[in-house]
Design an enzyme around this catalytic site. Structure first.
Site, PDB file in Angstrom:
ATOM      1  N   THR A 104       0.915  -1.382   0.072  1.00  0.00           N
ATOM      2  CA  THR A 104       0.059  -0.013   0.079  1.00  0.00           C
ATOM      3  C   THR A 104       0.931   1.372   0.077  1.00  0.00           C
ATOM      4  OG1 THR A 104      -1.850  -1.327   1.328  1.00  0.00           O
ATOM      5  CG2 THR A 104      -1.736   1.265   1.133  1.00  0.00           C
ATOM      6  N   ASP A 137       2.205   5.252   5.763  1.00  0.00           N
ATOM      7  CA  ASP A 137       2.649   3.980   5.811  1.00  0.00           C
ATOM      8  C   ASP A 137       1.307   3.064   5.946  1.00  0.00           C
ATOM      9  OD1 ASP A 137       4.318   1.705   5.415  1.00  0.00           O
ATOM     10  OD2 ASP A 137       5.206   2.130   7.540  1.00  0.00           O
ATOM     11  N   GLY A 138       1.259   1.912   5.442  1.00  0.00           N
ATOM     12  CA  GLY A 138       0.340   1.019   5.361  1.00  0.00           C
ATOM     13  C   GLY A 138       0.344   0.136   6.954  1.00  0.00           C
ATOM     14  N   ALA A 139      -0.561  -0.742   7.165  1.00  0.00           N
ATOM     15  CA  ALA A 139      -0.593  -1.471   8.345  1.00  0.00           C
ATOM     16  C   ALA A 139      -1.211  -2.891   8.134  1.00  0.00           C
ATOM     17  CB  ALA A 139      -1.399  -0.856   9.541  1.00  0.00           C
ATOM     18  N   LYS A 173       2.175  -3.902  12.666  1.00  0.00           N
ATOM     19  CA  LYS A 173       2.951  -3.522  11.285  1.00  0.00           C
ATOM     20  C   LYS A 173       3.951  -4.564  11.325  1.00  0.00           C
ATOM     21  CE  LYS A 173       4.128   0.573  10.174  1.00  0.00           C
ATOM     22  NZ  LYS A 173       3.738   0.110   8.826  1.00  0.00           N
ATOM     23  N   GLY A 174       4.525  -4.704  10.027  1.00  0.00           N
ATOM     24  CA  GLY A 174       5.823  -5.719  10.154  1.00  0.00           C
ATOM     25  C   GLY A 174       5.712  -6.799   9.250  1.00  0.00           C
ATOM     26  N   GLY A 223       5.711  -6.843   6.088  1.00  0.00           N
ATOM     27  CA  GLY A 223       6.949  -6.709   5.112  1.00  0.00           C
ATOM     28  C   GLY A 223       8.289  -6.711   5.594  1.00  0.00           C
ATOM     29  N   GLU A 257      10.427   1.047  10.116  1.00  0.00           N
ATOM     30  CA  GLU A 257       9.257   1.917  10.053  1.00  0.00           C
ATOM     31  C   GLU A 257       8.937   2.732  11.619  1.00  0.00           C
ATOM     32  OE1 GLU A 257       6.762  -0.727   7.063  1.00  0.00           O
ATOM     33  OE2 GLU A 257       6.571  -1.204   9.128  1.00  0.00           O
ATOM     34  N   LYS A 307      -8.375  -4.506   6.458  1.00  0.00           N
ATOM     35  CA  LYS A 307      -7.145  -4.450   7.590  1.00  0.00           C
ATOM     36  C   LYS A 307      -7.840  -4.139   8.851  1.00  0.00           C
ATOM     37  CE  LYS A 307      -4.143  -5.696   4.625  1.00  0.00           C
ATOM     38  NZ  LYS A 307      -2.933  -4.784   3.947  1.00  0.00           N
TER      39      LYS A 307
END
Length: 318
Positions: free
Chosen positions: A109, A163-165, A176-177, A179, A185, A203
Site C-alpha cells: 500500500t 505507511d500501511g498496516a 505492522k511488519g 513486510g 518503520e 485490515k
C-alpha cells in the site's frame, strides 16, 4: 458469423485440419483441469502470470470456482490493488505540502504513496521535499522516482510519515511488519509530527492478535531461546512464536532459510488464537525482553487513517 464459444472446441474437432484437432483436445483438457477462460471472445490465457503479462486489464473466472476455496480471483486482486492505490494517492494529496520532510513507508500500500509523491515532484506540483525511507526496497523505489532522500541523522524531525498496516483496532493501534521493515518503520514514524496510515477495509479488526501475526525482530544469536522467552511472557499467554523463513517481505513460508531483515536480524511471527486483552502490556513486555530488537505493535502513534472500501474512502482521526 462467430460461433458460440461453448461449441468452439467441438467445432474445431469436426474440422478436417490435422492441426486444429490436437488444439481442440488441449483446450478441452485445460478446461477440465480448471484453468480460467477470459471473458473476451477468442482470447485464452492459461495462467495468472500470463494474464498479468499479456492482458492486465482482462477480467476472468475459474470454472467450478466454488470448489477451489482460498483462491483469490485476479479480478478481486485487481480491485484490492485499486483500493490501495486510492488511499496511497489520497494520503499524499491531502497531507503532503511543499517543503516538508516526509517518511516513506514500506509495503504494497505504501508503494502507491511513494509513487504519487514521485509523480507530484516530477510535475512540479510539489517542491523542496526531503524523504526518509523505511526500508531498502522503498529507498530503491524512491531513487528511481528521483525523490530526494535523507536520514534521521540529518533530519531528526519529520512533518509527516505515510505507511500501511496489517491490522488496525478501533483505537487505531496497529500491527505492522508484515513486510519485514518494522524496526525502520517505527524509528522513522516515531520521529514524525503526524502518522497517516493507509489501508483497505480488510485490515480493520475488532482486536489485535488473531487477525494478523505480530512480527518481532530479534537478534539471530540464540533466537530459539528468545522465542521461548517471548512465549513465556504473561501478557502473551497462548502465543506461538514462528520463525519467518524465506523472503523477509512476507510472513508466508517461501524458503527454508531464516528471513533476514535490512538490519541483519530475524523475525518471529507471533500467532494468537485469542484477541490481545492488553496490547500496551504486550508491547511493554516485548520491549523489555533481551534479544528483542523491536516489535510490530504501534500504540498511540496514528494521527489519521485513510480506509478504502466498497463504499468509498473514509478518514478517521484520533
Amino acid at each position: 458469423p462467430a460461433r458460440p464459444r461453448a461449441a468452439f472446441p467441438f467445432a474445431m474437432a469436426r474440422s478436417r485440419s490435422p492441426v486444429l484437432l490436437p488444439v481442440a483436445v488441449i483446450v478441452c483438457v485445460v478446461a477440465l483441469l480448471g484453468v480460467g477462460f477470459p471473458r473476451a471472445p477468442h482470447a485464452f490465457v492459461g495462467s495468472r502470470s500470463a494474464l498479468a503479462g499479456v492482458a492486465p486489464g482482462l477480467s476472468w473466472t475459474w470454472p467450478w470456482a466454488s470448489r477451489r476455496r482460498g483462491m483469490l480471483k485476479p479480478a478481486a486482486a485487481s480491485q484490492q490493488a485499486e483500493l490501495k492505490k486510492q488511499v496511497g494517492f489520497k494520503a499524499v494529496d491531502d497531507y503532503v505540502r511543499s517543503g516538508m520532510v516526509v517518511g516513506l513507508g514500506t509495503g504494497s500500500t505504501a508503494y502507491y504513496a511513494v509513487e504519487r509523491l514521485g509523480e507530484k515532484l516530477k510535475s512540479g506540483e510539489l517542491k523542496d521535499i526531503v524523504a526518509i525511507p523505511t526500508s531498502k526496497r522503498t529507498e530503491e523505489q524512491a531513487k528511481v522516482l528521483r525523490i530526494p532522500l535523507a536520514t534521521l541523522d540529518t533530519h531528526p524531525v519529520l512533518d509527516v510519515a505515510i505507511d500501511g498496516a496489517d491490522s488496525v483496532d478501533p483505537q487505531l493501534n496497529l500491527v505492522k511488519g508484515g513486510g519485514g521493515a518494522l524496526f525502520r518503520e517505527k524509528i522513522v514514524e516515531a520521529a514524525a509530527k503526524s502518522l497517516v496510515v493507509i489501508v483497505d477495509a480488510s485490515k480493520m479488526t475488532a482486536a489485535l492478535g488473531p487477525h494478523f501475526p505480530i512480527p518481532v525482530e530479534v537478534v539471530p544469536f540464540c533466537h530459539e531461546h528468545t522465542a521461548r522467552a517471548i512465549e513465556a511472557l504473561p501478557a502473551l499467554a497462548g502465543a506461538k512464536a514462528v520463525l519467518r523463513r524465506g523472503s523477509v517481505s512476507s510472513n508466508r513460508v517461501d524458503g527454508e532459510q531464516p528471513a533476514v531483515t535490512d538490519n541483519g536480524n530475524y523475525i518471529l511471527d507471533l500467532q494468537f488464537e485469542s484477541p490481545l486483552r492488553d496490547p500496551a502490556a504486550v508491547a511493554d513486555q516485548l520491549t523489555k525482553t533481551i534479544g528483542v530488537v523491536e516489535h510490530g505493535i504501534f500504540i498511540g502513534m496514528t494521527t489519521a487513517i485513510v480506509i478504502a472500501g466498497e463504499e468509498g474512502i473514509e478518514v478517521r482521526t484520533r
